[in-house]
Design an enzyme around this catalytic site. Sequence first.
Site, PDB file in Angstrom:
ATOM      1  N   LYS A 167     -14.351  16.887 -23.022  1.00  0.00           N
ATOM      2  CA  LYS A 167     -14.267  17.881 -24.094  1.00  0.00           C
ATOM      3  C   LYS A 167     -15.365  17.612 -25.118  1.00  0.00           C
ATOM      4  O   LYS A 167     -15.651  16.457 -25.417  1.00  0.00           O
ATOM      5  CB  LYS A 167     -12.912  17.773 -24.800  1.00  0.00           C
ATOM      6  CG  LYS A 167     -11.728  18.327 -24.034  1.00  0.00           C
ATOM      7  CD  LYS A 167     -10.451  18.185 -24.853  1.00  0.00           C
ATOM      8  CE  LYS A 167      -9.213  18.540 -24.059  1.00  0.00           C
ATOM      9  NZ  LYS A 167      -9.134  19.956 -23.674  1.00  0.00           N
TER      10      LYS A 167
ATOM     11  N   ARG B 243      -1.543  20.322 -15.391  1.00  0.00           N
ATOM     12  CA  ARG B 243      -0.887  20.931 -14.222  1.00  0.00           C
ATOM     13  C   ARG B 243      -0.793  19.945 -13.067  1.00  0.00           C
ATOM     14  O   ARG B 243       0.103  20.058 -12.213  1.00  0.00           O
ATOM     15  CB  ARG B 243      -1.631  22.220 -13.832  1.00  0.00           C
ATOM     16  CG  ARG B 243      -3.055  22.019 -13.391  1.00  0.00           C
ATOM     17  CD  ARG B 243      -3.877  23.307 -13.448  1.00  0.00           C
ATOM     18  NE  ARG B 243      -4.206  23.690 -14.821  1.00  0.00           N
ATOM     19  CZ  ARG B 243      -4.866  24.793 -15.169  1.00  0.00           C
ATOM     20  NH1 ARG B 243      -5.267  25.647 -14.224  1.00  0.00           N
ATOM     21  NH2 ARG B 243      -5.143  25.062 -16.413  1.00  0.00           N
TER      22      ARG B 243
HETATM   23  N1  BES Z   1      -4.502  19.807 -23.307  1.00  0.00           N
HETATM   24  C1  BES Z   1      -5.336  20.908 -23.028  1.00  0.00           C
HETATM   25  C2  BES Z   1      -4.820  22.214 -23.629  1.00  0.00           C
HETATM   26  C3  BES Z   1      -4.746  22.313 -25.126  1.00  0.00           C
HETATM   27  C4  BES Z   1      -5.717  22.979 -25.836  1.00  0.00           C
HETATM   28  C5  BES Z   1      -3.661  21.784 -25.808  1.00  0.00           C
HETATM   29  C6  BES Z   1      -5.625  23.084 -27.206  1.00  0.00           C
HETATM   30  C7  BES Z   1      -3.568  21.894 -27.195  1.00  0.00           C
HETATM   31  C8  BES Z   1      -4.560  22.554 -27.894  1.00  0.00           C
HETATM   32  C9  BES Z   1      -5.462  21.107 -21.518  1.00  0.00           C
HETATM   33  O1  BES Z   1      -5.354  19.949 -20.762  1.00  0.00           O
HETATM   34  C10 BES Z   1      -6.779  21.688 -21.237  1.00  0.00           C
HETATM   35  O2  BES Z   1      -7.754  21.048 -21.492  1.00  0.00           O
HETATM   36  N2  BES Z   1      -6.791  22.893 -20.662  1.00  0.00           N
HETATM   37  C11 BES Z   1      -8.000  23.559 -20.324  1.00  0.00           C
HETATM   38  C12 BES Z   1      -7.841  24.137 -18.941  1.00  0.00           C
HETATM   39  C13 BES Z   1      -9.109  24.687 -18.363  1.00  0.00           C
HETATM   40  C14 BES Z   1     -10.098  23.580 -18.109  1.00  0.00           C
HETATM   41  C15 BES Z   1      -8.779  25.410 -17.078  1.00  0.00           C
HETATM   42  C16 BES Z   1      -8.233  24.659 -21.363  1.00  0.00           C
HETATM   43  O3  BES Z   1      -7.263  25.285 -21.789  1.00  0.00           O
HETATM   44  O4  BES Z   1      -9.372  24.835 -21.755  1.00  0.00           O
HETATM   45 MN    MN Z   2      -7.193  18.949 -20.560  1.00  0.00          MN
END
Ligand code: BES
Ligand code: MN
Length: 507
Positions: free
Chosen positions: A281, A355
């Site tokens: 990230k 997931r």
């Molecule tokens: N933990 C994050 C989702 C999240 C985002 C939680 C903001 C709380 C606040 C999750 O693991 C994630 O990174 N999801 C990605 C999925 C994508 C790579 C398909 C996302 O939502 O960008």
């Molecule tokens: Mn994530």
Amino acid sequence: MTALTLSTAAVSGLRADAVVVGVAKGARGPVVAPGAEAVDKAYDGRLAEVLETLGASGAEGEVTKLPAPSGFKAPVVVAVGLGSVPEKDETYGAESLRRAAGVAARALAGSKKAAFALPLTDAADAGAVGEGALMGAYTFDAYKENGKEAKAGGKTPLAEVTLLGGKSRDKAFKAAVERAVAVTEELNRARDLINTPPNDLTPEAFAAVAQAAAKEHGIKVQVLDEKALAKGGYGGILGVGAGSSAAPRLVKLSYTSSKAKKHLALVGKGITYDSGGISLKPPGHNETMKCDMSGAAAVFAAVVAAARLGLEVNVTGWLALAENMPSGSATRPGDVLRMYSGKTVEVLNTDAEGRLVLADALWKASEEKPDAIIDVATLTGAMVLALGNRLFGVMANDDAFRTAVVEAAEEVGEESWPMPLPTHLRKGMDSPTADIANMGERMGGGLVAGLFLKEFVGEGITWAHLDIAGPAYNEQGPFGYTPKGGTGSAVRTLVRLAELTAAGDLG
Ligand code: BES
Ligand code: MN
Ligand code: ZN
């Protein structure tokens, strides 16, 4: 923790630091809410007038402090806004009482004891005010240099709350207060876990907290460590945890009641820190990612609360705990994982890790053939874009069950919205190499994640998925009974769903 009691004592003689009253928005200025008649009388019936002079309107979230009338043992009266006066023949809603109590309790930080003289129509209202006060009084100070003394503004949380106007000997009132204490103590413990920094709250540390609580409350607990996970073939949980020096865990908490007719399984995403892994990230997206175990914290809190309340239902909690980190041993985009279910997953983005851990836990939970499975997860940024910071999305493989979950949430004062699982989005996750990829179309990302999870729910089992990515962690200022930081989102909904299951009204 703040203590909560009921009292029928006269308000003037109460030894307290403050008396809390309600003020509502009337057509012609502020109106003193029922429950504060004796207080108003002590101001010669001029409390509304005094409040108006002080600029109070009765709006939600408003706090007005004024000197208590002469003859009162308590030195201060705190008038808290309740919003609009209810329509004729209606009463103040439980959620507006809960929020007002939360606002008042937070405003009283630094005081020891407060008496709440808010409008209580029935025992449920007493429970709501109790919940609001105990949730609003919450602070997290474990990492402040001087502990309790060094809190924000140097104030300790309100220590004692007495509810006036309730019937202290009435069984229903007593039960409502007991329920409020059990639920909010566990909810506040979930907040503590969420707020604990990830260098301290590793999967192993989280599992140890769960073990200790389980022992205290007569809950059976089983912890699978990295060796047991490898032996069992939990490729999803191991794959996500592979990059971290803090190994993953799968925790099973089993609360059983001898009177149970139903079995509810709860599954929580417990990523103790989500850096994104190799699909790292960027700055701006990882500062709050200690919150990525909020689903597991909610499940943990709900199972313990069910045990404390002695609900007549069997509740199994599954905490899928891992830290998502990049390193030489981390899972790469392109790797294929063999999941606990036997399916293979091509990992296209290591940041879609929730997931993967949930898939293993869902399949494991399914083996016991529970009457229903509910998973809770901070799963997608897409759900935050769709519903904002205060609502969670609810998806399910059964429309009636999804509706029941949304309604249960509303009943306890949690905001949510039903979301679909459109089957056409499944083909976006087709993988040339494996059975499925962990990513699909970007549009509708929250629904894509839900569709992925659906593949790992056992045949014929009713299932709902709560994406709490928005409401789990409050980055803005506190409001109502919600503090900054970990909120305890979904805890009250899960407890309510367990109660409904026990009553035979669900699943
Ligand atoms: N933990 C994050 C989702 C999240 C985002 C939680 C903001 C709380 C606040 C999750 O693991 C994630 O990174 N999801 C990605 C999925 C994508 C790579 C398909 C996302 O939502 O960008
Ligand atoms: Mn994530
Ligand atoms: Zn995540």
